[in-house]
Design an enzyme around this catalytic site. Structure first.
Site: not given
Ligand code: MN
Length: 479
Positions: A208, A257
């Protein structure tokens, strides 16, 4: 426009008028979250957080505006710009001297409780680091960057939550198989390109850091950690070094969440690994970073907006030649609802696009395909297309009893959902009525002059109004 690191990007956001700077002291328990929710997508900077000497920035990618600033392009050009940049990965460069080493704290000096770590939502189980880039390494796969939540457990411990499909889990399992603790570095306050790169879904061995370098158009500079064998972004604001304790699991949660719900009951805890820290390094006068998660709109949607839209763009392009734009709505938590605009070439293009969208990700639940004259980020325009260009019996697609993800309304215990698509492109009809609107060049001209020719300041209006001898506006006292 260019910038250097996290604070450089914050400065760019400030110059663009997108920084909401909070002067008063704020409470890390819920109050920071309230400022973020009130900000309307602006980046929030809290200079004085109760109980900490470190200021906090949040909502750094809180809307498409910040993405436009980061990529220096207007919204409709963002996917193309992202795709252009991501094609040229840049290997990171290890440097010896790094701002993140200006202060090094080990042993008794190390105390995570001094960081301005917020309690995010009302029923959360504690204080959470939510903008922490988790960096791990595997001898075969190289480094991995991901965003995971960390629950503060004490002076030198946090819990770590990760779901079963993330690369981090594979790295952790492989370390445990080798009989070694998984070393971890947590980078806080990084170049936002690293946050976006951490949200890109590729194979497990993709680095990444190279993707972040692609997004920046130059190598990311890394520096070696003090107490673990890892490399971290040299210009991060704060880095925590530590390892996951082998075999240990502790209670974690509950935590609200990105879907806007607590998944599972509030009493139910997760059994998750624990990180024990061996060092904190940070810049002189560091800035802490946080991300709000909860009922949308939240930053989580924008951070992954371009990687997700770009992937879907490519999939739809396989079935419909001219895809114009892809947008995951904020109300749909940045994941459940996709709007795609196409230039329709043949009848049936809309339905083909819908099939590709609905099949692409199990989490996508509603999809709308529109013509390329529709601004897909403007829900009024999308709804107008649905209202005036579609008939559900002719243009709707329904997929029943298919697997779903994180959808509180799914049927149980089989986790099945229903997916719905609407082809709201104009039917293939040469007689379709002409749209009535103000000429584009006139709209553009007013857009350019808006801020100089219009004021909404009540006093300014009154002064100007009186000067021009318009009808009296002030109360005259008699009725
Ligand atoms: Mn990965």
């Amino acid at each position: 426009m260019t910038y250097e690191g996290f604070r450089g990007f914050l400065n760019l956001v400030r110059q663009s008028g997108e920084l909401a700077y909070v002067r008063d002291e704020v409470d890390p328990d819920h109050q920071i979250s309230a400022f973020i929710k009130r900000s309307g997508g602006k980046t929030v900077f809290c200079k004085n957080v109760k109980g900490s000497y470190i200021p906090l920035a949040a909502n750094v990618l809180g809307s498409y505006r910040q993405l436009e600033i980061l990529f220096d392009k207007p919204s409709p050009e963002l996917i193309a710009e992202y795709q252009r940049r991501i094609q040229q990965p840049q290997a990171p460069r290890v440097v010896a001297d790094a701002p993140v080493k200006e202060v090094i704290l080990e042993g008794g000096e190390l105390d995570l409780r001094k960081l301005p770590i917020p309690t995010v939502n009302e029923f959360d189980g504690g204080r959470y680091l939510t903008a922490a880039i988790i960096i791990v390494k595997d001898p075969d796969f190289g480094p991995n960057l991901s965003l995971q939540r960390l629950q503060l457990r004490g002076r030198n411990e946090t819990g770590i939550f990760y779901n079963p499909v993330v690369h981090l889990k594979t790295y952790h399992e492989r370390a445990e198989e080798r009989g070694k603790p998984l070393e971890i570095a947590v980078a806080i306050g990084c170049d936002p390109a690293l946050h976006i790169a951490s949200q890109i879904t590729r194979s497990v061995d993709v680095n990444e850091y190279e993707l972040a370098g692609a997004l920046r158009g130059r190598p990311i500079e890394l520096v070696k950690c003090e107490t673990v064998d890892l490399e971290v972004p040299a210009d991060a604001e704060i880095v925590l070094e530590g390892h996951i304790e082998p075999g240990r699991r502790e209670d974690e949660g509950p935590f609200g969440e990105f879907t806007g719900y607590y998944h599972g009951s509030l009493a139910e805890k997760n059994r998750m690994p624990v990180i024990r820290y061996s060092a904190i390094t940070h810049r002189q006068n560091p800035i802490f970073q946080s991300v709000y998660l909860g009922k949308p709109p939240t930053e989580g949607a924008f951070m992954r907006a371009l990687p997700a839209a770009s992937d879907l763009f490519n999939l739809v392009k396989e079935v419909v030649p001219e895809v114009r734009d892809v947008y995951f709505t904020t109300g749909g938590c940045g994941r459940f609802h996709a709007i795609v605009s196409i230039k329709k070439r043949s009848p049936g293009d809309g339905k083909l696009a819908l099939s590709a969208i609905l099949a692409s990700r199990i989490i996508i639940k509603y999809a709308v395909v529109v013509d390329d004259d529709i601004d897909i980020q403007n829900m009024d325009e999308v709804e107008w297309a649905i209202a005036t260009r579609s008939q559900f019996d002719r243009d709707g697609v329904v997929l029943t009893q298919v697997p779903g993800q994180l959808d509180p309304s799914r049927s149980r215990p089989d986790n099945l959902i229903t997916k719905v698509g609407i082809d709201a492109t104009k039917p293939d009809d040469k007689d379709f009525p002409t749209v009535c609107d103000v000429p584009k060049e006139v709209l553009a001209q007013v857009e350019r002059s808006w801020s100089s020719s219009v004021t909404t300041d009540p006093e300014e209006i009154l002064a100007d109004w009186s000067r021009d001898r318009l009808p009296q506006l002030q109360e005259t006292g008699h009725k």
